[in-house]
Design an enzyme around this catalytic site. Sequence first.
Site, PDB file in Angstrom:
ATOM      1  CE  LYS A 134      -4.146  -1.412   2.534  1.00  0.00           C
ATOM      2  NZ  LYS A 134      -4.957  -1.001   3.682  1.00  0.00           N
ATOM      3  CE  LYS A 214       0.350  -5.502   6.208  1.00  0.00           C
ATOM      4  NZ  LYS A 214       0.563  -4.079   6.373  1.00  0.00           N
ATOM      5  NE  ARG A 228      -3.372  -5.260   2.561  1.00  0.00           N
ATOM      6  CZ  ARG A 228      -2.480  -4.902   1.658  1.00  0.00           C
ATOM      7  NH1 ARG A 228      -2.457  -5.512   0.493  1.00  0.00           N
ATOM      8  NH2 ARG A 228      -1.627  -3.942   1.895  1.00  0.00           N
ATOM      9  CG  ASN A 232      -8.491  -1.958   8.273  1.00  0.00           C
ATOM     10  OD1 ASN A 232      -7.466  -1.292   8.313  1.00  0.00           O
ATOM     11  ND2 ASN A 232      -9.121  -2.255   7.144  1.00  0.00           N
ATOM     12  CG  HIS A 235      -6.391   0.223  12.069  1.00  0.00           C
ATOM     13  ND1 HIS A 235      -5.880  -0.846  12.772  1.00  0.00           N
ATOM     14  CD2 HIS A 235      -5.315   0.847  11.513  1.00  0.00           C
ATOM     15  CE1 HIS A 235      -4.566  -0.874  12.625  1.00  0.00           C
ATOM     16  NE2 HIS A 235      -4.196   0.136  11.878  1.00  0.00           N
ATOM     17  CG  HIS A 252      -1.603   4.703  12.995  1.00  0.00           C
ATOM     18  ND1 HIS A 252      -2.931   4.941  12.693  1.00  0.00           N
ATOM     19  CD2 HIS A 252      -1.349   3.443  12.570  1.00  0.00           C
ATOM     20  CE1 HIS A 252      -3.441   3.872  12.103  1.00  0.00           C
ATOM     21  NE2 HIS A 252      -2.507   2.948  12.024  1.00  0.00           N
TER      22      HIS A 252
END
Lengths: 350, 350
Positions: A134, A214, A228, A232, A235, A252
């Site tokens: 990403k 991961k 995937r 999150n 998140h 974060h």
Amino acid sequence: MIVPIELSNTKNITYDIIIDALPQLTFNTKVAVITNPTVAGYHLQTLLAHIKAPQLEVITVPDGEEYKTLETVETILNELFEHKFDRKSLLIAFGGGVIGDMTGFTASLYQRGIDFIQIPTTLLSQVDASVGGKTGVNNQYGKNLIGAFYQPKAVYIDPSFLKTLPAREFAAGVAEIVKMAVMFDKDYFEFLTTADLTEEKVLKETIRRSVELKAWVVNQDEKEAGIRAVLNYGHTFGHVVENETCYTTYLHGEAVAIGMVMANALAVELGLLSESEAERIKALLEKASLPTRYKIKDVDDFYEHFFLDKKSANNSIKFILPQGIGGHKIVSDVDETVVKNVLKKFGDEA
Amino acid sequence: MIVPIELSNTKNITYDIIIDALPQLTFNTKVAVITNPTVAGYHLQTLLAHIKAPQLEVITVPDGEEYKTLETVETILNELFEHKFDRKSLLIAFGGGVIGDMTGFTASLYQRGIDFIQIPTTLLSQVDASVGGKTGVNNQYGKNLIGAFYQPKAVYIDPSFLKTLPAREFAAGVAEIVKMAVMFDKDYFEFLTTADLTEEKVLKETIRRSVELKAWVVNQDEKEAGIRAVLNYGHTFGHVVENETCYTTYLHGEAVAIGMVMANALAVELGLLSESEAERIKALLEKASLPTRYKIKDVDDFYEHFFLDKKSANNSIKFILPQGIGGHKIVSDVDETVVKNVLKKFGDEA
């Protein structure tokens, strides 16, 4: 140690993640190192001592999430054009997640795509940002809203770069590690409860297992169509916390830690997780000096914020919740009042 | 008629090119049509009458290659964010190559990639730009230097949009058609020598064969590692002509026509093409009212310009030359004096 990545969705894309002291790297093309003044100050000399290339440029961009913009990417692109980089040239991302995301994105754009490698220097980018392809930048509408899926040619993870990392940033990386363990691997979770990350051997092993998990997820789902999304965990809540605090109070990873505690509370409410399991996760986060408390001032407002998240394509919230420790469940039909009742508990606590 | 595209390099990417009157298109997602005032003026009503979507936006960008910039792409991105487009939303490129390149690029960037379809309205974009997945923008360093390889979900080619196309632009499209025939298909070349493109049936057949050839090339080589380079026949010389005339005198296709005549002269010199074959190609270009003459003022300067082309990665020029009509050869070791002697012939002619 080497973790091989093979993307099954896209043929012909394979690369290695090398977790070890940085080896000597020799290239027969032009190379640009993209970094920021902080990382350069600590480690640029070390890096340059490990690279041989016919032409080597160092491009420094300002440090910080607020510079993760299309404008900065354009500055980098222009420098590459000035140095007459061609289609065979190579970029090296040398820094944390911001540097990695922007370098990968720049590489994807330059003449429709040149090679890049990652040398992440924060724990967060070593275990998380450097795996998955990403890339992108923020804009006034939100984070990572412009970008590309673009894979590096290799990732070199050298834990010795972490020695200069501030303790809070180290802890923020641990949050993502705990996330992987809770979602996918109970053994790994148990390992973490006793692991002393100040020991280099233990740290390396910790990074390896996180990267492997991961990689296993990304290999199955390069473009985030399915499993995937599980990454999150923490998140959905964490983004709202970051947003409410204007991205200035928490790193974060810290917001994600708080987000996981909130997600766990919802999981307990839905019978997916026991109280004691939730406590164990919280204890592990606190062992890493991560924040686990947050006072929600306005529950309705907090709830509304879920819908601003770009992942909520069709106005239903997907909650990524633990199903016991080491398991996960995506739940998208949670009643609004149930969610708000859980949120209220965070409104009451100090 | 339908030409299916299957990309062999990248799994899971297949789409159709539909050559026919534009069908009724119904979508269950937000849709934005990206177009320019010229195309919109002539054809937007027709287009909108063929589209059904729960939300339909029209985003108009200024007409012309000089607006094919990152800045324009950013304007489009911002409009999409303002309209709260999500990951399931769709873009429609409605215009020529500039619109197609920018729309595809915007789609590739928006939230790391959303779907787009192409409805090309110029002959050039119908036969060339709409097939192949090259998207991008220009900058001060050159053309198409920033971009992505990104494939549409479908391409709808409706020749009736060409009725409003200026004659010169139509001819510029024919140049790319002749290019395909000379490089790959002698039968097609023979067909073109007698074809009357003012007849819709003949035009459709012409477009089909050109698209099929391009698709065949791209299917083999999505990212321009091998045979796709052959599509640059006429372009190595043509780019210099465009550059020397500041992109103002000739349309791209016109410069390519001149470039093909120059490449043919070199091919004749190297014994790859006979004088009479070169004459036949020139005659076909002239039948389409394309320019075939250009006075080179400074042969050395013209030669130097080859090296500014981004395709010359390692300072050797690759010439794409016809090997007879319907065949091609990539020649990279041509002696400088041989090339310059050929260029001199264009210096002498008026």
